[in-house]
Structures are given as structure tokens and as C-alpha cells.
Write a protein that holds these residues in place. Structure first.
Motif, mmCIF file in Angstrom:
data_model
loop_
_atom_site.group_PDB
_atom_site.id
_atom_site.type_symbol
_atom_site.label_atom_id
_atom_site.label_comp_id
_atom_site.label_asym_id
_atom_site.label_seq_id
_atom_site.Cartn_x
_atom_site.Cartn_y
_atom_site.Cartn_z
ATOM 1 N N THR A 1 -35.965 -6.884 29.273
ATOM 2 C CA THR A 1 -34.548 -6.730 28.965
ATOM 3 C C THR A 1 -33.704 -7.498 29.981
ATOM 4 O OG1 THR A 1 -34.413 -4.701 30.281
ATOM 5 C CG2 THR A 1 -34.964 -4.480 27.940
ATOM 6 N N GLY B 1 -27.056 -10.084 29.673
ATOM 7 C CA GLY B 1 -27.492 -8.999 28.806
ATOM 8 C C GLY B 1 -26.458 -8.650 27.754
ATOM 9 N N ARG C 1 -27.349 -8.806 23.785
ATOM 10 C CA ARG C 1 -27.182 -7.618 22.930
ATOM 11 C C ARG C 1 -26.022 -7.767 21.952
ATOM 12 N NH1 ARG C 1 -28.049 -5.424 28.068
ATOM 13 N NH2 ARG C 1 -25.794 -5.081 28.327
ATOM 14 N N GLU D 1 -22.899 -7.853 22.494
ATOM 15 C CA GLU D 1 -21.720 -7.064 22.830
ATOM 16 C C GLU D 1 -20.502 -7.960 23.012
ATOM 17 O OE1 GLU D 1 -22.782 -4.902 26.292
ATOM 18 O OE2 GLU D 1 -24.417 -3.790 25.333
#
Length: 648
Positions: free
Chosen positions: A295, A301, A305, A307
Motif C-alpha cells: 500500500t 497514496g 486510492r 481520493e
């Protein structure tokens, strides 16, 4: 395709005849007549010069597939992938499609360019195809997709996000008053799921292909958004590129303001590409690192993901991060340097040797030695020729040394050549000693600021100093992978606690204080360190820090976006224009007050003070050493004379 321009048919698990269902004439007619509309669409972008891959489900008859293939044009060849059997299991259908996508990617590697078409009236089949194509990175912007179906737009809402982010056209087959009618739709990027698709063209057997908007087929939807979407952008404090200002209106309400060169660049993007934005900071305060479980943390990140739509950074370009995100064109090239405390001005006790360069000292002593040898040689010749025999030994070689030391010399009666040698040497000595004495008085007023850490090796070798690094930065990730050399030595410092890791926001608050103590040094990008030095100068009006001569770990810095995002190349084009105009470099120079005040600070400081023992300690060392050497020689002579007397 691999030198073959004829028809190429790939069968996955079964032949195309046994497991296909027959269609009624009306259904068959709509598909076969649809091939004319497909050819009209593909002809608009020279697709006939590319390879064509056709995906069909198990409900499509072999006759309709043959009719479609017979009417399509693709000089590089046509490949057909068909799901075999009447399998109603979605997971099995998806598994077959994913295997097809993998084979299609291999086909793409030997093709000059690729166009894709999927034909199905099953929404689940189309959704499974979209998921496999995105995961397998077949459905990228350069590979255009034409989806042919009889389903309505309402039945295809699950495909809205996929079609909005890819270079895809939806061709809907309709029957109006008994006549076939084909409409082409595109989904605009970053629009809600229930947003109606935009009709860009229609096709009828009578009128052919007719554009219904000013847009061409397969438009670059990301070059400039037709509808102004609101994008989410990841950003954090990274001086001088991004600055964060916290304005607390109330204890519960804190307003965050972002400014700096990267924000100026973002404003140009928003105005030129037509979008609004909202900047969010990473909760963990780091840029991005890959964890042992695979991850990602930090802003990288957040991009992985989904976001955020993209992240400002700028981020150091590394191979590990490239696996998770796409980089834009580089914005700046920066190096890591050591920022350390500048030493207090100190007196150099050996400053009395500085008025003359080492080469001048060597030349002076060599000349003195040569003159002595010439004197001895000419004296021997004069004695042999009986010239001035009484003065052959009158001139000692020590007379020339006495002249250099400005002692008195008694000139005896001698030959003219002896006097000429002495006069020439006295002239040279006069100029040399006067220059030395004048420069010496100036240098005695000079103080020297120590700068001991000029290389990374200097900091590693000093056990009294700790190294400050940005937590999980590209530099840290680089030296942690090192297996030898200086970077491996830096990694080994973690075992003894000499590596200190701080987030970037805390570096600006704590690092200058720690470095000022003298037991820490900061290893960071040069541009950021110049900001800290300039801010300290603005407060204290002193240059208390310095940067090392050595530059380590050069990196290019860029923004990042989602993998295979078509927005990344659009941002890269704008970055190129801004860089070519010199705007970003100008913003960097003007964003920090006093940015060049300590750039060329000298290590020497001139003061007005009385001479002390510290200033002259080097001279006294030479004096005492000379007396000690003289006593040693005197003792040896006394011992030798005593030995001779005792033997006699």
C-alpha cells in the motif's frame, strides 16, 4: 500485424459457431447495417491504418460477426475475441474477458496503433469488459474505443465513469418508424453519474454521418473542459513551491491558505483548462512511500486510492513512484545539499604564512639555495685562477640568509661579481619583505568562519552530529536501497540513532533550531534550504548557516496524476509553456525575500582589535621550535667536541 494484413481471428475457448445464438432478421439487420456507421466513425481519424480488435459476447451470432467483419476496414488486420458458451455467471464472464484483454495487450505490442470495438446488448458484459480493460491497461487514451449496443443511456449509467475518463464513443442503435438510426455519445469527464451524455453525431442510411456539435468525433475532452468541473488536488507545505498559511478565525474554525509558485501554476491550469479546485492536505503529512504490504501512504497514496484527481508536489521522479502514478513534465531540477551552522569567526594562529602563496615560499627558498651554490662555485673558480685569493672565503653563504631575515651584513672587500650578486638579492628581498609585512598586518585582522561539513562523508565521519532528513522522501527511499558506498553508510546511521526524520511541515519549524545548536545538519533540497537561510537572515540580519559545496542525489521534480490519466499529458503541455516563458523560475526568485543575501557570504571577516597572544601563537611556536633546534644542535656539537677531547 506482424506483417500480416489479412483477416485475423482469435478464438478463446470455443469456436465462433457452436455456442452462438441465432438472431432474428431485424436484429441481424441492425448489426450488419451498423457496420456502415462504424466505418463512418472509424474513417474520421484514419483508423483504417490501425489494427482493430472486436469484442463480442456469446449472444452475438456468428453470421452477424462475419457480416460486421466483412464491412469493416483495417489495413493492419482485425482480431475478434468472443466469449464462448451461454454462461450467465458474471464472475466467469469477467474471467474470460480478462484473459482476452491480456491477449489483446500482446497484440497491441506488435501493432502500429490500435482501435477497439465492443458489441453487446448485455450491460453486465460491458461493465465486466470495462473493468478488465482498465485493470489490464488496455483501455488507455491512445486506444480509442467504440461501444455498439441497443441499450439505452439509462441502462448504461454504470459505465459513465469509465467512458468519461477514456477516449470512448457510445454508439446506440435505435429504430425510428421502422428505420435504423444510430446516435454517437460521449461522456464528459468529472461529471456526476446521472449527467446525460453529450450527443456528438448521428448516422442514417440516407444522410450518413452528421455531426451535431462543434466537436469532432473522439475529441480531446481533457484539453479544455466543456463543463467546468470541480477537481480535488492534493498539496502540502513545500517551500518555496507551496506555502501554507493558517488563519484561526475561531478555536474551532481554521482557514488554510495556499500560495507560492505551484499555486500560481495551478491557477493557470484552472483558467486555461476550465476547472475549479479544492486543495486537501495529506493526513499523515508525507509525500508518499510504499509500505511493505504494497500500500501507499501520503499524497501518492491519495492519488492511488483515487481520493484526489492529481497532486501538486512537486514530487521527485523515482522508479518506485512511477509504478503507482504518472508524472507530468518536469517542473524543476534540484539537488540535496547539507545545511549546517556557520562557525564563529576565529583567529588563524598560522596566518603569518598566508601573505605569501606556497609557490612563492618555495620559489624564494629555491632561489636562495641556488645563489649559495653559485657563490660557492664561483669562489672555487676564483681560488683556482688566483683571483682575489684573499676574498675567496670572505663571503659566507649565511650572508644571503641574513639579508632575507633583514639582519645587518658587513660588506668586505671582494670582487665585483660578488657585490653584484649581493645587490640583486638585496633588491629582491626588499620588495618581498615589504610586501610580506604589509599583507601580514592586514591578515592579522581577519577572522575565519569554520565550515567543516562540505561533503556527505564529512557529516557521516563526525560522530557528534546527527543528520535531519525529510520523512519518506525520495532521498530517503534512494539511500535505503543502497548496498554499498556513502549511501549505505548513511543507512547504517539509523542503527545508532544519528538519522532524524521529520515531516516537511515540521522541518520548517524545528530544523533551523536544531541546526543552530551545532549538533545537527539538514540534508534537503537546495531551494528549500535557501528559504530557511533567507528567513533567518530576515529575522536576525546574520548569515548563521551555510550550504555545502557537494551536491548529492540530483532529482527532477514534477506533479503526479492517476495512472493512465489523460489529464496528465494535458497538464504537461501547460507546464512546458510556463517553463519556456520563464515564469516558474521568476516566481521562485520573487517568492522569497532576501533569497540571495547569504548566497555568497565569505568565510573571512575583518575586525579592528588589538593583537593578542592568540593571533601570534603560531609565531611563538616557530620561535620556540627554532630555539629548541638550536639547543639540540649545540648539545650535539658539545658532545662531539667532548668525544674528540677524550680520545686525544
Amino acid at each position: 500485424m506482424m506483417g500480416v494484413t489479412s483477416l485475423i481471428v482469435f478464438l478463446t475457448t470455443a469456436v465462433l459457431t457452436a455456442d452462438m445464438h441465432p438472431l432474428h432478421y431485424r436484429e441481424l439487420d441492425s448489426l450488419t447495417r451498423g457496420s456502415e456507421a462504424v466505418n463512418a466513425v472509424l474513417a474520421t481519424d484514419s483508423a483504417a491504418l490501425c489494427s482493430l480488435i472486436l469484442f463480442v459476447d456469446s449472444k452475438t451470432s456468428s453470421r452477424s460477426v462475419s457480416e460486421i467483419i466483412g464491412n469493416l476496414k483495417a489495413s493492419e488486420g482485425i482480431a475478434v475475441f468472443a466469449v464462448a458458451g451461454d454462461n450467465q455467471d458474471y464472475n466467469e464472464t469477467q474471467a474470460q474477458l480478462c484473459r482476452m484483454v491480456d491477449q489483446a495487450r500482446r497484440l497491441r505490442q506488435v501493432s502500429r496503433c490500435l482501435r477497439m470495438m465492443v458489441v453487446s446488448d448485455d450491460a453486465a458484459f460491458l461493465v465486466a469488459f470495462a473493468e478488465c480493460s482498465l485493470e489490464g491497461r488496455l483501455l488507455v487514451w491512445s486506444n480509442r474505443l467504440l461501444a455498439v449496443t441497443r441499450l439505452s443511456l439509462q441502462q448504461l449509467q454504470q459505465l459513465h465513469e469509465t467512458f468519461s475518463q477514456t477516449n470512448s464513443i457510445l454508439l446506440l442503435v435505435n429504430t425510428v418508424a421502422g428505420y435504423l438510426h444510430y446516435n454517437m455519445y460521449i461522456h464528459l469527464p468529472y461529471t456526476p453519474r446521472d449527467t446525460k451524455a453529450l450527443r456528438v453525431a448521428s448516422w442514417t442510411p440516407k444522410r450518413g454521418l452528421v455531426l451535431t456539435t462543434h466537436l469532432p468525433l473522439f475529441p480531446n475532452k481533457f484539453y479544455k473542459f466543456l463543463q467546468k468541473p470541480s477537481l480535488v488536488v492534493a498539496g502540502g507545505q513545500y517551500e518555496p513551491h507551496v506555502n501554507v498559511l493558517f488563519n484561526s478565525k475561531t478555536p474551532q474554525d481554521t482557514e488554510v491558505t495556499f500560495y507560492g509558485p505551484m499555486i500560481n501554476l495551478l491557477e493557470i491550469f484552472a483558467l486555461n483548462i476550465n476547472f475549479s479546485y479544492r486543495i486537501v492536505r495529506p493526513p499523515d503529512g508525507v509525500w508518499g512511500a510504499k509500505m511493505p504490504n504494497g500500500t501507499w501512504i501520503g499524497m501518492v497514496g491519495m492519488v492511488v486510492r483515487k481520493e484526489v484527481d492529481f497532486a501538486l508536489g512537486p514530487f521527485g521522479i523515482t522508479a518506485v513512484r512511477y509504478e503507482a502514478a504518472d508524472y507530468t513534465r518536469p517542473i524543476v531540477i534540484d539537488y540535496a545539499r547539507i545545511m549546517a551552522r556557520r562557525g564563529r569567526p576565529e583567529v588563524d594562529p598560522w596566518g603569518f604564512v598566508l601573505p605569501l602563496a606556497p609557490l612563492v615560499w618555495a620559489a624564494t627558498l629555491t632561489t636562495l639555495l641556488l645563489l649559495c651554490l653559485i657563490l660557492l662555485l664561483l669562489s672555487k673558480c676564483s681560488s683556482y685562477l688566483h683571483i682575489n685569493r684573499e676574498t675567496t672565503a670572505s663571503y659566507s653563504v649565511l650572508d644571503y640568509l641574513r639579508v632575507l631575515l633583514q639582519q645587518d651584513v658587513f660588506v668586505r672587500k671582494g670582487s665585483w661579481w660578488q657585490r653584484m650578486l649581493l645587490i640583486a638579492w638585496m633588491t629582491v628581498t626588499l620588495v618581498l619583505t615589504r610586501s610580506y609585512s604589509g599583507n601580514l598586518m592586514s591578515l592579522l585582522a581577519v577572522r575565519y568562519s569554520l565550515q567543516p561539513y562540505q561533503t556527505l562523508q564529512d557529516a557521516v565521519d563526525d560522530p557528534s552530529v546527527a543528520l535531519i532528513w525529510e520523512e519518506d522522501s525520495s532521498y530517503v527511499q534512494s539511500f535505503r536501497r543502497a548496498t554499498s558506498g556513502i549511501y549505505k553508510a548513511v543507512t547504517d546511521l539509523e542503527k545508532i540513532g544519528r538519522n532524524v526524520y521529520l515531516t516537511f511541515s515540521s522541518i520548517s519549524e524545528r530544523a533551523p533550531t536544531l541546526v543552530r545548536r551545532g549538533d545537527h545538519v539538514l540534508v534537503l533540497e537546495e531551494n528549500s534550504e535557501n528559504v530557511y537561510i533567507a528567513q533567518d537572515f530576515s529575522t536576525t540580519e546574520r548569515c548563521d548557516f551555510y550550504l555545502s559545496r557537494e551536491k548529492v542525489l540530483p532529482l527532477m521534480f514534477a506533479m503526479i496524476g492517476r495512472k493512465n490519466s489523460p489529464l496528465v499529458p494535458v497538464l504537461s503541455n501547460r507546464i512546458r509553456s510556463v517553463k519556456e516563458a520563464g515564469l516558474y523560475d521568476y516566481w521562485m526568485k520573487t517568492s522569497v525575500p532576501n533569497s540571495s543575501s547569504c548566497a555568497h557570504t565569505s568565510t573571512k571577516t575583518t575586525v579592528k582589535a588589538s593583537l593578542s597572544l592568540t593571533n601570534l601563537s603560531g609565531m611563538f611556536v616557530v620561535l620556540v621550535s627554532g630555539y629548541g633546534l638550536g639547543l639540540l644542535v649545540f648539545g650535539l656539537e658539545a658532545i662531539i667536541d667532548w668525544s674528540k677531547m677524550s680520545r686525544s
